[in-house]
Every structure is written in structure tokens, then in C-alpha cells.
Design an enzyme around this catalytic site. Structure first.
Site, PDB file in Angstrom:
ATOM      1  N   ASP A  15     -10.222   2.572   2.173  1.00 51.67           N
ATOM      2  CA  ASP A  15     -10.411   1.906   3.470  1.00 51.67           C
ATOM      3  C   ASP A  15     -11.141   2.843   4.438  1.00 51.67           C
ATOM      4  OD1 ASP A  15      -9.227  -0.538   2.895  1.00 51.67           O
ATOM      5  OD2 ASP A  15      -7.228   0.123   3.469  1.00 51.67           O
ATOM      6  N   TYR A  55     -11.631  -9.707  10.144  1.00 52.26           N
ATOM      7  CA  TYR A  55     -12.851 -10.422   9.720  1.00 52.26           C
ATOM      8  C   TYR A  55     -12.619 -11.935   9.592  1.00 52.26           C
ATOM      9  CZ  TYR A  55     -10.524  -9.682   5.254  1.00 52.26           C
ATOM     10  OH  TYR A  55      -9.591  -9.622   4.263  1.00 52.26           O
ATOM     11  N   LYS A  92       0.811  -1.225   0.000  1.00 56.63           N
ATOM     12  CA  LYS A  92       0.000   0.000   0.000  1.00 56.63           C
ATOM     13  C   LYS A  92       0.845   1.277   0.000  1.00 56.63           C
ATOM     14  CE  LYS A  92      -4.167  -1.968   2.106  1.00 56.63           C
ATOM     15  NZ  LYS A  92      -5.221  -1.789   3.115  1.00 56.63           N
TER      16      LYS A  92
END
Ligand code: NDP
Length: 281
Positions: free
Chosen positions: A107, A222, A71
């Protein structure tokens, strides 16, 4: 429809990438929308990422989602970047136009989308963010932009929390990691943005009796869907939001950026992701 030679191409780049849920979600949206398009996973090693981004920008590819560990490189190679990507210091979305690379970070919007889907107002009271890595920076940026009235931060390495606050929220309170329970008093929203709670790892433990009864507790993790952090909070009767909301929330604007229209509502994105996670267990 079956993609032709004129298909619109996008994908996701990371290392590793085999675990990514994004190709299944994006492909389900492509199919439901009847688009002539594809979305491809690419595993690219760290030192090759910059060259890879530049090569795809020179092709007919519309853009790429970017995940760990690329990123920062994605932002560094870009020709221009959104305010969110610059402030957060990372990009998870690159779009290509005339060979130029535009970097964005969805995000942050993804996290706000997750709150909105759960009818949680980000500015309703003090927020506590745990962590100071990439996810925490995106969540902090989102909550500052959304007008959270008081920001509290706690991270294992205090120096990383301090550096993040200096960049994004200079007025934030920093709480020692060992005394993070103290920061629960009066908190309206508590967010785990550390990697604690990931399957097979250590859980993030809190004394939820110190939190107000109407506090909302959100996780960025998650896998598993219900982390120990969320399970303990739910056992105290607190409202919880799992990490899939943020994942789906960041994918929506990416889909629109690649394929020119929002994803079709006919796909039950959360149910699809849950079934993929269950199948992977
Ligand atoms: P980073 O590696 O950038 O940051 C990791 C963070 O976790 C740091 O704050 C680090 O603290 C902390 N940490 C790691 N190990 C421990 C430990 N044993 N005890 C206490 N703190 C620890 O990761 P990311 O920010 O990119 O990701 C964090 C989590 O968010 C991951 O689980 C990731 O899957 C999830 N995520 C979810 C997204 C979604 O869409 N739902 C999007 C992006 C990420 P320190 O600074 O001290 O090292």
C-alpha cells in the site's frame, strides 16, 4: 490461455470480498500476458483467517493479497516480514515459499506510485495526512521514506494520531481534528486517509481557501472516484489525485510477486477500474 492443472495460483482474501476490484484487474493482466495463472477472491471470516493463510501456504498457491479485516492477522502469522510491513503493522501481500509465509505491505509503494503517475514529488513540501488507520499508516510510512520535509497529522481521535506518530514519525505535528483547516497553511500535499467520503457516507470538508494554490490533494477513497473532498479542492483550482492510483499502484508489485513478471502495460488499468466502478453503481 485457459488455466491448466499447472496454473500459478494467487488470490485476495477479505470479508466482505464481493466488492473487490482486484480479481478483475489481475485477471485482465493475466490474460494480456498470456499466463497460465488464476487469481481468486476468497471470503474468509476473521477467526478463520490465520488457519486459512497457513493452509494455503502449505499448498501450491503462490501468495495472497489481503484486505480488511485481515491485514494485521496476515502480519502476525508470517514467518518473516518486510521492513514496511513491520513498521506499518499490517500486511496486504503474503507470498508463500517452501511452506513459509513472507509478509509485505505494498500500500505504501502503491501510494508513491500514484504520486509518481501524477508527476507529484513527495518531498516538495509539508504534507498533511488525515486519518490514523491502516491506510494512513501506509501513507505516512511512504512519505517519511520518500523524504517529506514536514509531516502534519490530524485524526478524529487524537490519541490514535499520537500513537501512529510515535511509531512512524515522532517529529510529526498533530493538529486537532476540529481545527484541521489550520494545518493547510503552506501544505504541499494533503491526503485523506480516513473513510470519510465513501459512497453513502459523510464527506470530509475543508476550507480550501486556506491552502496554497499549488497544493496537491489526494484521496485514498475510490468509491466514489470523485469524493466531495476532491470535488471541493478541484473547484478551488487545486490538483487532485483519486484513490484508484493507490489501488492500482499496490496491485502492480503484487502481480510481479505472484507471477514473476511486471503486469503488461497494454492493459488500461485505470480505465478498466473506472468502468467496473460505474457498472457497480
Ligand atoms: P481504518 O478503519 O483503519 O481507519 C479509518 C480512519 O477513518 C480512522 O482514522 C478513523 O478515525 C477515521 N474515521 C472513520 N470515521 C470517521 C468519521 N466519521 N469522522 C472522522 N474520521 C473518521 O480504515 P483504513 O485506514 O483501512 O481505510 C481508510 C480508507 O482508505 C477507506 O476508505 C479505504 O477504502 C481506503 N483505502 C484505500 C486504499 C487504496 O488502495 N486506494 C488502500 C487501503 C484503504 P478514528 O481513529 O478516530 O477512528
Amino acid at each position: 490461455m485457459r488455466p491448466t492443472g499447472a496454473a500459478r495460483i494467487a488470490g485476495v482474501v477479505g470479508d466482505p470480498i464481493a466488492h473487490s476490484l482486484s480479481p478483475s484487474l489481475m485477471s485482465a493482466w493475466i490474460e494480456a500476458a498470456g499466463l497460465n495463472a488464476v487469481y481468486t477472491p476468497y471470503r474468509v471470516a476473521g477467526e478463520q483467517a490465520a488457519e486459512f493463510f497457513r493452509a494455503l501456504a502449505a499448498s501450491q498457491c503462490a501468495g495472497l493479497n489481503v484486505t480488511l479485516p485481515h491485514k494485521q492477522t496476515a502480519l502476525a502469522v508470517s514467518d518473516e516480514a518486510s521492513a514496511a510491513a513491520r513498521a506499518i503493522g499490517a500486511a496486504n501481500l503474503l507470498t508463500f515459499r517452501d511452506g513459509r509465509i513472507h509478509a509485505d505491505n505494498t500500500d505504501a509503494a502503491g501510494f508513491l506510485n500514484a504520486l509518481k503517475s501524477s508527476q507529484v514529488e513527495p518531498s516538495r513540501g509539508p504534507v498533511l495526512i488525515l486519518g490514523a488507520g491502516g491506510a494512513a499508516r501506509a501513507i505516512l510510512y511512504a512519505l517519511v521514506e520518500a523524504g517529506a520535509p514536514e509531516i502534519r497529522l490530524s485524526n478524529r481521535s487524537r490519541a490514535n494520531a499520537r500513537a501512529m506518530a510515535d511509531d512512524l514519525a515522532p517529529g510529526a505535528q498533530i493538529h486537532d481534528w476540529d481545527r484541521r483547516d489550520d494545518a493547510l497553511a503552506g501544505a504541499a500535499l494533503v491526503v485523506n486517509a480516513t473513510s470519510l467520503g465513501l459512497s453513502g457516507g459523510e464527506d470530509l470538508v475543508f476550507d480550501w481557501s486556506r491552502a496554497p494554490a499549488d497544493a496537491v490533494v489526494a484521496d485514498s477513497v475510490y468509491k466514489p472516484l470523485e469524493t466531495g473532498f476532491l470535488r471541493d479542492a478541484a473547484a478551488r483550482g487545486l490538483k487532485t489525485i483519486h484513490g484508484l492510483g493507490m489501488l492500482i499502484g499496490q496491485a502492480r508489485p503484487s502481480f510481479e510477486a505472484f507471477y514473476g513478471a511486471p503486469p503488461p502495460e497494454s492493459v488500461e488499468a485505470a480505465a478498466l477500474m473506472v468502468s467496473l466502478l460505474e457498472a457497480a453503481e
